[in-house]
Scaffold this motif. Structure first.
Motif, PDB file in Angstrom:
ATOM      1  N   GLU A   1       0.622  -1.109   0.078  1.00 29.66           N
ATOM      2  CA  GLU A   1       0.071   0.128  -0.095  1.00 29.66           C
ATOM      3  C   GLU A   1       0.851   1.389   0.036  1.00 29.66           C
ATOM      4  OE1 GLU A   1      -3.597   2.300  -0.172  1.00 29.66           O
ATOM      5  OE2 GLU A   1      -3.041   0.020  -0.407  1.00 29.66           O
ATOM      6  N   ILE A   2       1.901   1.184   0.746  1.00 33.10           N
ATOM      7  CA  ILE A   2       3.086   2.262   0.633  1.00 33.10           C
ATOM      8  C   ILE A   2       3.456   2.641  -0.686  1.00 33.10           C
ATOM      9  CG2 ILE A   2       5.051   3.092   1.426  1.00 33.10           C
ATOM     10  CD1 ILE A   2       4.762   1.732   3.921  1.00 33.10           C
TER      11      ILE A   2
ATOM     12  N   LEU B   1       0.980   9.979   6.068  1.00 31.42           N
ATOM     13  CA  LEU B   1       1.687  10.710   5.015  1.00 31.42           C
ATOM     14  C   LEU B   1       1.592  10.063   3.570  1.00 31.42           C
ATOM     15  CD1 LEU B   1       5.049  12.360   6.757  1.00 31.42           C
ATOM     16  CD2 LEU B   1       2.709  13.452   6.415  1.00 31.42           C
ATOM     17  N   PHE B   2       1.502   8.793   3.856  1.00 34.70           N
ATOM     18  CA  PHE B   2       1.483   8.083   2.517  1.00 34.70           C
ATOM     19  C   PHE B   2      -0.003   8.106   1.818  1.00 34.70           C
ATOM     20  CE2 PHE B   2       4.822   5.778   4.763  1.00 34.70           C
ATOM     21  CZ  PHE B   2       5.801   6.049   3.872  1.00 34.70           C
ATOM     22  N   VAL B   3      -0.277   9.218   1.271  1.00 33.60           N
ATOM     23  CA  VAL B   3      -1.529   9.515   0.448  1.00 33.60           C
ATOM     24  C   VAL B   3      -1.269  10.101  -0.997  1.00 33.60           C
ATOM     25  CG1 VAL B   3      -3.585  10.844   0.566  1.00 33.60           C
ATOM     26  CG2 VAL B   3      -2.664   9.933   2.711  1.00 33.60           C
ATOM     27  N   SER B   4      -1.757   9.401  -1.842  1.00 31.92           N
ATOM     28  CA  SER B   4      -1.492   9.817  -3.111  1.00 31.92           C
ATOM     29  C   SER B   4      -2.908  10.659  -3.572  1.00 31.92           C
ATOM     30  CB  SER B   4      -1.260   8.751  -4.040  1.00 31.92           C
ATOM     31  OG  SER B   4      -1.348   9.017  -5.498  1.00 31.92           O
ATOM     32  N   PRO B   5      -2.909  11.911  -3.936  1.00 31.41           N
ATOM     33  CA  PRO B   5      -3.931  12.610  -4.218  1.00 31.41           C
ATOM     34  C   PRO B   5      -4.412  12.234  -5.818  1.00 31.41           C
ATOM     35  CG  PRO B   5      -2.208  13.855  -4.299  1.00 31.41           C
ATOM     36  CD  PRO B   5      -1.691  12.798  -3.864  1.00 31.41           C
ATOM     37  N   CYS B   6      -3.336  11.561  -6.406  1.00 30.70           N
ATOM     38  CA  CYS B   6      -4.085  11.065  -7.881  1.00 30.70           C
ATOM     39  C   CYS B   6      -4.949  10.109  -8.073  1.00 30.70           C
ATOM     40  CB  CYS B   6      -2.695  10.802  -8.519  1.00 30.70           C
ATOM     41  SG  CYS B   6      -1.268  12.018  -8.561  1.00 30.70           S
ATOM     42  N   LEU B   7      -4.981   9.282  -6.712  1.00 34.14           N
ATOM     43  CA  LEU B   7      -5.801   8.167  -6.813  1.00 34.14           C
ATOM     44  C   LEU B   7      -7.150   8.326  -6.152  1.00 34.14           C
ATOM     45  CD1 LEU B   7      -3.409   5.379  -5.001  1.00 34.14           C
ATOM     46  CD2 LEU B   7      -3.895   5.946  -7.553  1.00 34.14           C
ATOM     47  N   VAL B   8      -7.415   9.591  -5.563  1.00 31.92           N
ATOM     48  CA  VAL B   8      -8.628   9.986  -5.135  1.00 31.92           C
ATOM     49  C   VAL B   8      -9.298  11.159  -5.766  1.00 31.92           C
ATOM     50  CG1 VAL B   8      -8.344   8.818  -2.836  1.00 31.92           C
ATOM     51  CG2 VAL B   8      -7.624  11.149  -3.258  1.00 31.92           C
ATOM     52  N   ARG B   9      -8.745  11.637  -6.829  1.00 35.09           N
ATOM     53  CA  ARG B   9      -9.174  12.678  -7.924  1.00 35.09           C
ATOM     54  C   ARG B   9     -10.699  12.520  -8.285  1.00 35.09           C
ATOM     55  NH1 ARG B   9      -6.302  15.920 -12.722  1.00 35.09           N
ATOM     56  NH2 ARG B   9      -7.612  17.705 -12.738  1.00 35.09           N
ATOM     57  N   GLY B  10     -11.636  13.545  -7.741  1.00 38.92           N
ATOM     58  CA  GLY B  10     -12.861  13.337  -8.502  1.00 38.92           C
ATOM     59  C   GLY B  10     -13.742  12.858  -7.280  1.00 38.92           C
TER      60      GLY B  10
ATOM     61  N   TYR C   1       9.382   4.610  -5.740  1.00 43.76           N
ATOM     62  CA  TYR C   1       8.393   5.215  -6.962  1.00 43.76           C
ATOM     63  C   TYR C   1       8.747   4.362  -8.141  1.00 43.76           C
ATOM     64  CZ  TYR C   1       6.360   8.911  -9.645  1.00 43.76           C
ATOM     65  OH  TYR C   1       5.354   9.610 -10.289  1.00 43.76           O
ATOM     66  N   ALA C   2       9.821   3.659  -8.340  1.00 42.23           N
ATOM     67  CA  ALA C   2      10.000   2.721  -9.629  1.00 42.23           C
ATOM     68  C   ALA C   2       8.800   1.478  -9.327  1.00 42.23           C
ATOM     69  CB  ALA C   2      11.141   2.499  -9.852  1.00 42.23           C
ATOM     70  N   ALA C   3       8.952   0.901  -8.363  1.00 41.54           N
ATOM     71  CA  ALA C   3       8.076  -0.123  -8.022  1.00 41.54           C
ATOM     72  C   ALA C   3       6.585   0.375  -8.293  1.00 41.54           C
ATOM     73  CB  ALA C   3       8.211  -0.586  -6.576  1.00 41.54           C
ATOM     74  N   ARG C   4       6.227   1.419  -7.978  1.00 39.17           N
ATOM     75  CA  ARG C   4       4.860   1.849  -8.149  1.00 39.17           C
ATOM     76  C   ARG C   4       4.569   2.222  -9.547  1.00 39.17           C
ATOM     77  NH1 ARG C   4       1.600   7.760  -7.252  1.00 39.17           N
ATOM     78  NH2 ARG C   4      -0.505   6.821  -7.451  1.00 39.17           N
ATOM     79  N   TRP C   5       5.353   2.412 -10.521  1.00 34.37           N
ATOM     80  CA  TRP C   5       5.345   2.548 -11.806  1.00 34.37           C
ATOM     81  C   TRP C   5       5.060   0.931 -12.411  1.00 34.37           C
ATOM     82  CZ3 TRP C   5       3.677   6.099 -15.396  1.00 34.37           C
ATOM     83  CH2 TRP C   5       3.766   7.588 -14.819  1.00 34.37           C
TER      84      TRP C   5
END
Length: 395
Positions: A23-24, A375-384, A78-82
């Motif tokens: 999740e991180i 602090l591990f919150v990605s706003p891109c995932l909840v946009r909208g 960050y590479a792992a996320r991609w």
């Protein structure tokens, strides 16, 4: 900005991530690299402390080594996320705030490159240290150019921006190129081939021009935005310090390139170039430093105003207090070294102390947030699915 904004330090239940590794990774965003920017610049500034302090150099070296580990860990995450969550990761290109933090990656790398020259040469030898720093600088330059052009192009074509929502975060992708210029200026004295060194110097001046005029233009617009729409929401309070970034780095680049110029220009048969570049570097650096005094004073006044009001909720944006102040401090010390004036030495020393205090505060709060997972919150995932203001609050 709406006063119903949700604080990034206490995100709503649907935005609180789990603390598991997977999740991180899914929530990891490039604004974490601002921590490497702040940590790296503190190490470099401590190494310039004007008075002899036993053990201080070892502390600076330790911070630099810690910063390498931090940058490596963040790069892997960050590479792992991609790789693992490609669809979620690619949403950053449409996010009008988080995409700005692509610029934090090359700027964080630049502090490591500079550290190889300041700390690596005595630790691992000149040849190896420069052999690592030089190719990393070319990579850093390429990333800086990509951020400086690519992110503004996204702003023009895909993002939703408005004057009242503008903050100094707009500077982040633009400033990366001048940070690369300052880093290249520190590399030049270590290059054995004069023609290669001259090539790097000319590229550094071009990088400065690629970044500084545009950044100063953004500051003009930012001034207008503050006049028309007043201060941003308290969750974006730290962004006010970002204005010092292009000013401090722009001054530092001119000062360092000017100091490099006399010897290099003479070695390649351009003796008249050296004194001109040196004079312009000092005059231009001091002029930009003076401009920075205004923005530094404004940042202090606005921070006090926020503290006297509702306070400042913690978020990763607090790292915006560190790197801009760090490069402005480095420029101050460069002026002190080149002029021998005690005034700038005293001011530089005071700024180093302030920087160290801010870093300790922000690092402690960040470590706490990492442990709690808030602090591990990605706003891109909840946009909208959240209020629009939240996009600006999670930086």
């Amino acid at each position: 900005m709406s006063q119903t904004t949700i604080s990034a330090s206490r995100p709503p239940n649907w935005a609180v991530p789990q603390t598991g590794v997977q999740e991180i990774i899914r929530q990891f965003t490039p604004n974490w690299f601002t921590a490497t920017m702040g940590t790296g610049v503190l190490a470099l500034c401590l190494n310039q402390w004007p008075l002899p302090v036993p053990g201080l150099h070892a502390v600076a070296v330790g911070l630099w080594l810690f910063n390498i580990a931090l940058f490596t860990a963040f790069t892997l995450l960050y590479a792992a996320r991609w790789v693992m969550f490609f669809e979620g990761a690619r949403r950053i290109f449409d996010h009008s705030v988080m995409s700005m933090f692509f610029g934090a990656i090359p700027m964080g790398l630049a502090t490591i490159i500079n550290g190889f020259l300041a700390f690596g040469v005595p630790l691992i030898g000149r040849d190896l240290a420069v052999g690592i720093a030089a190719p990393l600088w070319w990579i850093d330059m390429a990333m800086s150019l990509a951020c400086g052009l690519g992110v503004p192009f996204l702003m023009f074509t895909r993002h939703d921006h408005a004057m009242e929502r503008m903050t100094a975060v707009w500077l982040l992708p633009i400033v990366a190129a001048e940070v690369a210029a300052a880093s290249g200026a520190q590399l030049i004295p270590y290059l054995n081939d004069p023609h290669t060194a001259l090539t790097v110097m000319m590229l550094c001046y071009a990088l400065w021009a690629f970044s500084v005029p545009l950044a100063l233009s953004v500051l003009v617009i930012l001034f207008l935005r503050l006049v028309l729409h007043k201060l941003p929401h308290r969750d974006m309070a730290a962004s006010g310090c970002l204005a010092l970034g292009p000013i401090g780095t722009g001054a530092l680049s001119l000062l360092l390139l000017g100091a490099d110029a006399p010897h290099l220009a003479a070695s390649v048969g351009l003796p008249m170039l050296g004194p001109v570049a040196q004079g312009l570097g000092l005059i231009g650096g001091v002029a930009l430093w003076g401009y920075g005094v205004w923005w530094f004073a404004l940042a202090v006044l606005t921070t006090i105003r926020y503290l006297r009001g509702e306070g400042l909720p913690f978020n990763l944006g607090w790292w915006g207090f560190t790197f801009p102040l760090g490069v402005y401090t480095a420029a101050t010390m460069a002026i002190a070294h080149q002029t021998g004036l005690t005034l700038f030495t005293v001011i530089g020393g005071a700024l180093i102390l302030l920087l160290a205090g801010l870093w300790l505060t922000v690092a402690f709060r960040t470590a706490t947030g990492m442990i709690l997972g808030t602090l591990f919150v990605s706003p891109c995932l909840v946009r909208g699915s959240i209020p629009a203001d939240f996009e600006a609050d999670v930086v």
